[in-house]
Structure formats: structure tokens, C-alpha cells
Design a protein around this motif. Sequence first.
Motif, PDB file in Angstrom:
ATOM      1  N   LEU A   1     -68.673   6.254 -56.205  1.00 29.80           N
ATOM      2  CA  LEU A   1     -68.520   6.592 -54.794  1.00 29.80           C
ATOM      3  C   LEU A   1     -68.510   8.106 -54.650  1.00 29.80           C
ATOM      4  N   ALA A   2     -69.242   8.596 -53.677  1.00 30.38           N
ATOM      5  CA  ALA A   2     -69.195  10.028 -53.376  1.00 30.38           C
ATOM      6  C   ALA A   2     -68.433  10.222 -52.078  1.00 30.38           C
ATOM      7  N   ILE A   3     -67.502  11.135 -52.065  1.00 32.44           N
ATOM      8  CA  ILE A   3     -66.783  11.477 -50.832  1.00 32.44           C
ATOM      9  C   ILE A   3     -67.090  12.928 -50.524  1.00 32.44           C
ATOM     10  N   THR A   4     -67.736  13.169 -49.389  1.00 34.56           N
ATOM     11  CA  THR A   4     -68.092  14.542 -49.062  1.00 34.56           C
ATOM     12  C   THR A   4     -67.328  14.982 -47.828  1.00 34.56           C
ATOM     13  N   GLY A   5     -67.114  16.265 -47.744  1.00 42.39           N
ATOM     14  CA  GLY A   5     -66.426  16.818 -46.593  1.00 42.39           C
ATOM     15  C   GLY A   5     -66.386  18.325 -46.724  1.00 42.39           C
ATOM     16  N   GLY A   6     -66.278  19.000 -45.598  1.00 46.38           N
ATOM     17  CA  GLY A   6     -66.263  20.459 -45.618  1.00 46.38           C
ATOM     18  C   GLY A   6     -64.967  20.985 -46.205  1.00 46.38           C
ATOM     19  N   ALA A   7     -64.855  22.307 -46.237  1.00 46.71           N
ATOM     20  CA  ALA A   7     -63.645  22.924 -46.776  1.00 46.71           C
ATOM     21  C   ALA A   7     -62.449  22.494 -45.938  1.00 46.71           C
TER      22      ALA A   7
ATOM     23  N   ASP B   1     -73.436   5.232 -55.790  1.00 49.58           N
ATOM     24  CA  ASP B   1     -73.936   4.005 -55.177  1.00 49.58           C
ATOM     25  C   ASP B   1     -73.685   4.024 -53.681  1.00 49.58           C
ATOM     26  N   ARG B   2     -72.663   4.747 -53.293  1.00 54.85           N
ATOM     27  CA  ARG B   2     -72.210   4.693 -51.919  1.00 54.85           C
ATOM     28  C   ARG B   2     -71.682   6.081 -51.608  1.00 54.85           C
ATOM     29  N   ALA B   3     -71.889   6.525 -50.384  1.00 56.19           N
ATOM     30  CA  ALA B   3     -71.369   7.841 -50.024  1.00 56.19           C
ATOM     31  C   ALA B   3     -70.577   7.737 -48.742  1.00 56.19           C
ATOM     32  N   LEU B   4     -69.399   8.303 -48.764  1.00 54.17           N
ATOM     33  CA  LEU B   4     -68.579   8.352 -47.567  1.00 54.17           C
ATOM     34  C   LEU B   4     -68.363   9.805 -47.222  1.00 54.17           C
ATOM     35  N   SER B   5     -68.194  10.043 -45.933  1.00 58.02           N
ATOM     36  CA  SER B   5     -67.981  11.403 -45.501  1.00 58.02           C
ATOM     37  C   SER B   5     -66.615  11.480 -44.846  1.00 58.02           C
ATOM     38  N   LEU B   6     -65.856  12.490 -45.207  1.00 57.23           N
ATOM     39  CA  LEU B   6     -64.503  12.653 -44.673  1.00 57.23           C
ATOM     40  C   LEU B   6     -64.583  13.629 -43.513  1.00 57.23           C
ATOM     41  N   ARG B   7     -64.431  13.084 -42.319  1.00 57.28           N
ATOM     42  CA  ARG B   7     -64.569  13.918 -41.122  1.00 57.28           C
ATOM     43  C   ARG B   7     -63.490  13.591 -40.143  1.00 57.28           C
ATOM     44  N   ARG B   8     -62.815  14.580 -39.664  1.00 56.08           N
ATOM     45  CA  ARG B   8     -61.764  14.385 -38.669  1.00 56.08           C
ATOM     46  C   ARG B   8     -60.831  13.249 -39.051  1.00 56.08           C
ATOM     47  N   GLY B   9     -60.471  13.214 -40.321  1.00 56.52           N
ATOM     48  CA  GLY B   9     -59.481  12.248 -40.759  1.00 56.52           C
ATOM     49  C   GLY B   9     -60.005  10.849 -40.970  1.00 56.52           C
ATOM     50  N   ARG B  10     -61.335  10.664 -40.890  1.00 53.08           N
ATOM     51  CA  ARG B  10     -61.876   9.321 -41.084  1.00 53.08           C
ATOM     52  C   ARG B  10     -62.902   9.346 -42.204  1.00 53.08           C
ATOM     53  N   LEU B  11     -62.953   8.205 -42.885  1.00 50.94           N
ATOM     54  CA  LEU B  11     -63.990   8.050 -43.905  1.00 50.94           C
ATOM     55  C   LEU B  11     -65.135   7.275 -43.267  1.00 50.94           C
ATOM     56  N   VAL B  12     -66.280   7.942 -43.084  1.00 46.24           N
ATOM     57  CA  VAL B  12     -67.405   7.250 -42.452  1.00 46.24           C
ATOM     58  C   VAL B  12     -68.574   7.267 -43.417  1.00 46.24           C
ATOM     59  N   PRO B  13     -69.428   6.251 -43.356  1.00 49.48           N
ATOM     60  CA  PRO B  13     -70.608   6.242 -44.228  1.00 49.48           C
ATOM     61  C   PRO B  13     -71.481   7.438 -43.911  1.00 49.48           C
ATOM     62  N   SER B  14     -72.045   8.069 -44.927  1.00 49.14           N
ATOM     63  CA  SER B  14     -72.870   9.243 -44.666  1.00 49.14           C
ATOM     64  C   SER B  14     -74.308   8.956 -45.030  1.00 49.14           C
ATOM     65  N   GLY B  15     -75.165   9.795 -44.508  1.00 52.44           N
ATOM     66  CA  GLY B  15     -76.597   9.617 -44.671  1.00 52.44           C
ATOM     67  C   GLY B  15     -77.043   9.918 -46.085  1.00 52.44           C
ATOM     68  N   PRO B  16     -78.342   9.835 -46.321  1.00 51.19           N
ATOM     69  CA  PRO B  16     -78.850   9.994 -47.678  1.00 51.19           C
ATOM     70  C   PRO B  16     -78.572  11.372 -48.275  1.00 51.19           C
ATOM     71  N   ASP B  17     -78.495  12.400 -47.439  1.00 53.06           N
ATOM     72  CA  ASP B  17     -78.286  13.725 -48.019  1.00 53.06           C
ATOM     73  C   ASP B  17     -76.811  14.086 -48.076  1.00 53.06           C
TER      74      ASP B  17
END
Lengths: 270, 586
Positions: free
Chosen positions: B54-60, B220-236
Motif C-alpha cells: 500500500l502506498a500512502i501519499t500526502g504533502g508535508a 498494489d493500492r494507493a491512498l492519499s492522505l488529504r484533509r484528514g481522510r484517506l482517499v484512493p489516489s490516481g495513477p500518479d
Amino acid sequence: MAGIDPQPLSHQALPPTPRPGFARGLSGAAVLAALALASAAAPLMADGATIRRIDADPVVAALLDGRGSLSFALLAGVLGGVIGVGWAVAANLLAGLVGDRVERRMMRGATRLAGLPLALLVPLAGGLSGSVGLLALATAFAAAPAVATLAHAELDALMRAEFLTAARAAGLPEHEVLRRHLIPNALRPLLAAGMLALPRALAAESFASLLGLGLPPALGSWGASVGLAARLGDPLALAPPALLLALALWAACAIADAGVAGPASRIGKP
Amino acid sequence: MSDPGLSHHTPGHHTLGHPGLAAAPVDVDALTLMLGDHVLLDRATLRLERGEVLAITGGAGSGKTALLGALAGQPVPGVDVAGTAGVDGRRLLIAQGGRLAPRRPLALQVAEVVGHHLGVDLRAALRRVADGLDRMGVPPAARRFDLPPEQLPDSLRWACLFAMAIAIGPALLLADAPCAGLDPTVRLRLLHRLADWARAEGTALILAGRPEDGLAGPADRALSLRRGRLVPSGPDGEPQRDAEPAPPGHPLEVPGTVRLRAHGVGVSYPLAPAPNGERRQLTVLHAVDLDLRNGETLALLGETGSAKATLVRALLCLPPPTTGLVAWMGRDLTAAATTTSGSDDPDPAGLRRARRDLQPLFPDPAASLDPAMTVGAQFAIVLESLRPDIAADRRAHRIAEALEEAGLRAETAARWPTALTAAEAAHVGLARALLSEPRVLIGDEPAATLSADERAGFLDTLLAARDRRHLSLILATERMEEGLRDAHRGLVLLMGRVVESADAATLRTAPLHPYSRAMLAAARGDRPDLAGDAPSALNQPAGCPLRRRCPKARPFCAQAMPPLEEVAPGHRVACHYWDMPDNGDA
Ligand code: SF4
């Protein structure tokens, strides 16, 4: 897009905060100024018989000694700072004119000298000649290599700063780059490097005077008084000059540290 | 400092009894993280199977580190944790930057951690780490782990940390900003290897990092951490956006005539003479040819050591190249710049006129501003030097215009550079470049210090200025996709040589050189087909600089440097075997 991000945990660009050593440096400067003022005003506190220091109140006597110690440290410190900074600037100038080899050799010499116990030269000069001028010169020379090493490092970092390249990209000729950008930015770090000479001069003179090979007795010196009191076994006479000396040394070191801590962070990435 | 920021927890620390869910090593339910009153994570639910990546991405500052800390059972101080974070089995966190003691031998530090976790002695631990290094594909010759970390290249350090994780074999491995700062091709190679291992061994792997790090590729799966929520993120790796401007349809102006021409530009530095008194020099840029047409955008693509930054400086004659020439509108700049360094001729051979037309964008915009002067004061000096035709009382007006064009408010002129944020400094750098109304902007990673969103904003402003003023643009970058998106043409640089040059569309779809292909794969998050790390500039192999990493390498590659040859109109490649298939496993 940046607006919807939650509050960052840690900001990348904090507003410029005062440097850590800054407050200490400020208090150091205040202490030193107070000491200098008190020493200058000491003759007013003493009665008419000020010249006979043995009879005076030990605190007043110590303040009287401060006149000698502090003014000598100032003289030798300024001299040492000027020699050291001049050394570094000359090395950098020669690098431009003759080549890096000269610069490297000059600075290697400074680094080596800075590692030697040059402070021993001061009692030597005092013992051999006794002239205040020569003593000041020896003290200045003892303090200069450390100043030169630091000043050179600061200049080196500054010369590689990107904003100088930016100025050249704006078509400024070298002398304009020097005048508009390099010199204004060099003044503060060089001044800070020069400050290093002050505590060194004070310490070297006190050490020499402690041995009885420093300033002539007529001028008065904390080191000499401490030495004399120790030899006479008089704790009451020993405490005031020793404390004042320690205070002055701390203050001078704090000022020098505050100056050194600052500039490198301002220049940014080398 | 024996434990380099790694920790493990045995089963049951946070686990609640979920008999039916026991198979999933990670089961997070309604996990809430609070930093003071600020919600970092709001009731997140997450399940991870064995062998899932799992990839979790998010800004600083989006709370990635806090989330990983909570999952690893070592909450970040000051962060309140509510809800359950159930982890079944041993968990291991590789902290940001690896957090190693810089001066102790790396092997010792790593083996101690392994020994501590598995209860084996140092020897056995080292053997296990060596097995792990095999899986990470580190050749035995490169294993100099008796050195302290500060003397090892970053890539080896990361490989060794991953090998340690492999040796320990946790049920859940958490990596915070793994391989940050590595070149994309190297980073993606290591991450893919780690992901392969996790899938094979049934370890749940969580990679956390910034959206632009390409972590989503190996996952296999990427989630994005934004405004306190984990949302599925796009291919990049970025959250799916609806209004992404279609890159190929972007109307790029057709370039006009050649304006800037570089011929055989090379840069070398003198080294200390050899023991036998022989003069030595280090050549970092080897005879590069380049044309820039009116209104053209050229991308210089390369990673660390490719000398793209050196090329940029050489084109600007800051300082002029040691060999070759750079000509602007037919006038030789190198000659003008070399003859006059030292003299005070105000307009030596039209050099200043050329400086007005060619303006740089610096990689560290904040450092390119004089800290002792307000923005406006230094801009005035630039104008005075480059635009003597603008009267002194009109300068303030021009400065305000340029600042506004760069997306800043005119009042920025009164500010001090130290008070600017990184993004503002980048925009100020752009404003300064636009000040003299140039024809060409030449930038070396001008947005490298910015976060993904800030970078997008900066590039938009830059491209808007380009289109409005019909500027030519040279942008050096290590991000192949981003660099080519708005370019007409691209040059791929490797160890100071151009290895492929083609129009942007070709490079984006079908690059031919093995190195270009690897860079493109890395930019897309795929596995780059290159082994090992880039050789150091002081120790280059004979022949093709890529041959120790190249999947197509054959013995002849060691003998001759491949020349840059035209393989199709406008498409040049420097490789002996670009048209051959890969030779199995090299
Ligand atoms: S010349 Fe050989 S080593 Fe170099 S890129 Fe081509 S195949 Fe690979």
C-alpha cells in the motif's frame, strides 16, 4: 491547491527567528558595557588616594584594574581582529590575482598557527621587553590566526553564494558585484570573526599578567591583581578581580559566539 | 544509539480480538489522530492483507508520519490516538531518513537491530542481512558496510536498511519516505525489489511519502492522505482530479528559427596533479551540441551527475564553458565572457545585451536573492544594469509589473528575502528573470525546493509567461514526464553526454536508449530496467558510461564510446545496440 492542505505539522519556511546565541550575545554585550562603565567611573568612587591601590577597597581596586585590562584587551583585540581579517581578505584577493595555491598556503599557515599555543608568546614578549606596544602586538598576533581561519571560511562560503551568480547574470561587472553585493554581505561575518580576538586578547593578557610578565603594574590588570593576591595569600583581595575577570571573559566569549552563530545560516546553501 | 529508529512490537499490543479477521495482518478501525485541536486523521478504516503493498501519499505535514507511528505502536509525541490499530504479528518501522548514527559502521548498526529482534548473535544477524542484500540486488563487490553511513552513498544505505527489514521478516513493514532524495531510476528499482519481496513473503508493506515520489508505482493500492481522510489516489499518486489538462492536446507554438546555438560545449575542472607531475582534469560535460529555436521549449533530462546543471550554467556563460562555443543570435558569447572577466568595459561585445535576453532560473531561488537587500532594491540593480533604457523613475513600475506577472503582489518588492517562503522565493526568482523582458529563460530545476502543489502552481505561472511572451525555454529536470509534458524537444543526459535527443512526443512514448527508457519507467512508477547505481564521476568505466547497469550491454560496449547517431529524422541515440533486444539477465 495549497490552501486546502491541513495546517502543516512543521513549516518549511518559518519566519526568521532570533538565533539561539543571540540573546546570550546581547547580555554579554550589556555585561561588558557595564564593566567598562564601572571601571571608567571607578576613580570617582575611590577617595583621593586612588593611586595607592593597596589601600583602596578591594572592589574599587578591582574596578580600577579593569581599566587596564579592558582597554588593553580592546586595543589588542581590535588589532588582532584587523590582522586576522586582513589576512583572510588578502588571501582571497591573492587567490584572484595569483592563483589558488597562494591562498591555500596562507590559510594552511593560519590553521596551523591557530593550533599552536600562541598565548605563550605574550608573557614572553612582556618578560623580554616590557613595552606595552610590543605586548599588544604579541597579543594581537596570538589572536589573529583563529580570526583569519574563521573569516576565511565565511568569505569562502560567501564567494560561492548563488546571489553573486545571479548578479553576474544581470550583467553586473565584477567591481559592481563586489560593491553592491559582496561587501555589504561580508561586513557582518567579518566583524563577527574579528570579535573572536577580544576574549583571546583578554585571556592572553591576564595569563601573562598573572605570571607577572604582563602589563606594567602602573596600568593595573586583573591578572596581575589575582597573581599578587594569590602570592600574598589574601582571599579578600583575590575574589573581586578574579570574579570580574571571569565575568568579562564570559561576556566577551558570548559576544563572539553570537556573531559566529549567525552569518552562515543567512548565506544559505553553499 | 544502538537502535537506529527502528522498533518492533510483538503481537497483541493493540490488537483487539477479531476472531474472524485474524488473517489480515493490519486491521485499522476508526483510527483518529489529533495534534492538539487539529485533526490529522479522521476515523480512518484500513485493512491490509498479507503480501499487500500500500502506498500512502500526502504533502508535508499531512500526518503520514503520525499515522505510521500509530500503526507501528510508537505514537509520535504530542499526537493523540483514538480508535484501534490492530496489527497481527511483528511490525517494523523504517523511520524517515533511516535515522542511523552517522559515524558507526553500518553493518554493525543493522546487525544489532536484527539480532535484537530475532535474538540471534551478530554473526547470524550479518548472514541474514547478506541474504537480504542478495534479494535487494546489491552485488557483493559493492558491500562496503564496514564503513559508517555518512561515507556510503544514499542508495546503499537504503538497500541495507531494506535488507535489514528482509532479514527481520516482520508481518507489517512500514517505511516513512523510503529512498527520499535518491535518483528516480535508483529509487524505483529499490522500491520494486522491496515490494516483490513483500508479495513473495506475505508481508504487508506500507510505503508513505510525498505524492511526487512515485510510491504508487510499486504498490498494489494507493491512498492519499488529504484533509484528514484517506482517499484512493490516481495513477500518479495524486488524488484523482477531473480537470487535468490533456497534455498532448496542449497547443504548443511551432518553433521558429534557431536563436541559441551551442557547439561542442564541454566543461572540465583541474584536479590536483598526479604523483608523477602529470596534469589532470575532471571532465564533467563532454562536447554537447544544442540548438534552441525561437519559441521552443527544450527539456534537459538527467539525474545526479548527468551535468545538466553544468550545461545550464555553461549556456549562460556563468562561468563560460572550457571548450566549445555558445552563440546567441550569431554572436559568440563564450569569447565575450572570457575576454572580459576582469575588465570593466560596461558592454563587452554585446554580452550585456545577451544577458538581457538570456535569463536564468536558479535551483535554490532563496539562495539566489541577496539577503542584505529588499527584493525591490536588488531588482532595481538588475534593471539599471540590463535595461538602461528604462528611466530611473519608471523602474518601480516595471518591478511591480514583473512581480505581478510572476503571480505575486507588487508589495513583495518591499520584503526581505529571508522572510519569503520557498514558493514565494521561486516566484520572485521568476519575476527577476522576467524583469529585463528576456527572450529565453534557462532554468535548472527551478521548482525543486517546492512541494507538489506549489510546483504545479509555479510551472503554470512559468508556462503562462512563456506563452504570453513567446519565450524560448530550457528546463533541466530529473522528472522525465513532467519535463516533457510542456516541451517540444528533450535531451537525455547521462554522465555529461547527450545519450538521446528527440521531440517530446517520441521521448514520452518510445525512447530508444536504455537509460531514457529507465527514466521514463521510473517517472511512471514502473520498474526501471537498470542494475546498480550510477558510477562516480571520478571512476567512470571505459566505453559506454551505462555499461555496468545496462540490460543490453555486450562486450563491445566496454571498448568504444557510442556516438550520437541519427536513427530517424530528428531522433538521435548514443547506443551501439539500441535496436537489439535485451540480453536476458545481464
Ligand atoms: S552502448 Fe552498450 S552499454 Fe551503452 S547503452 Fe548501449 S547497449 Fe547499453
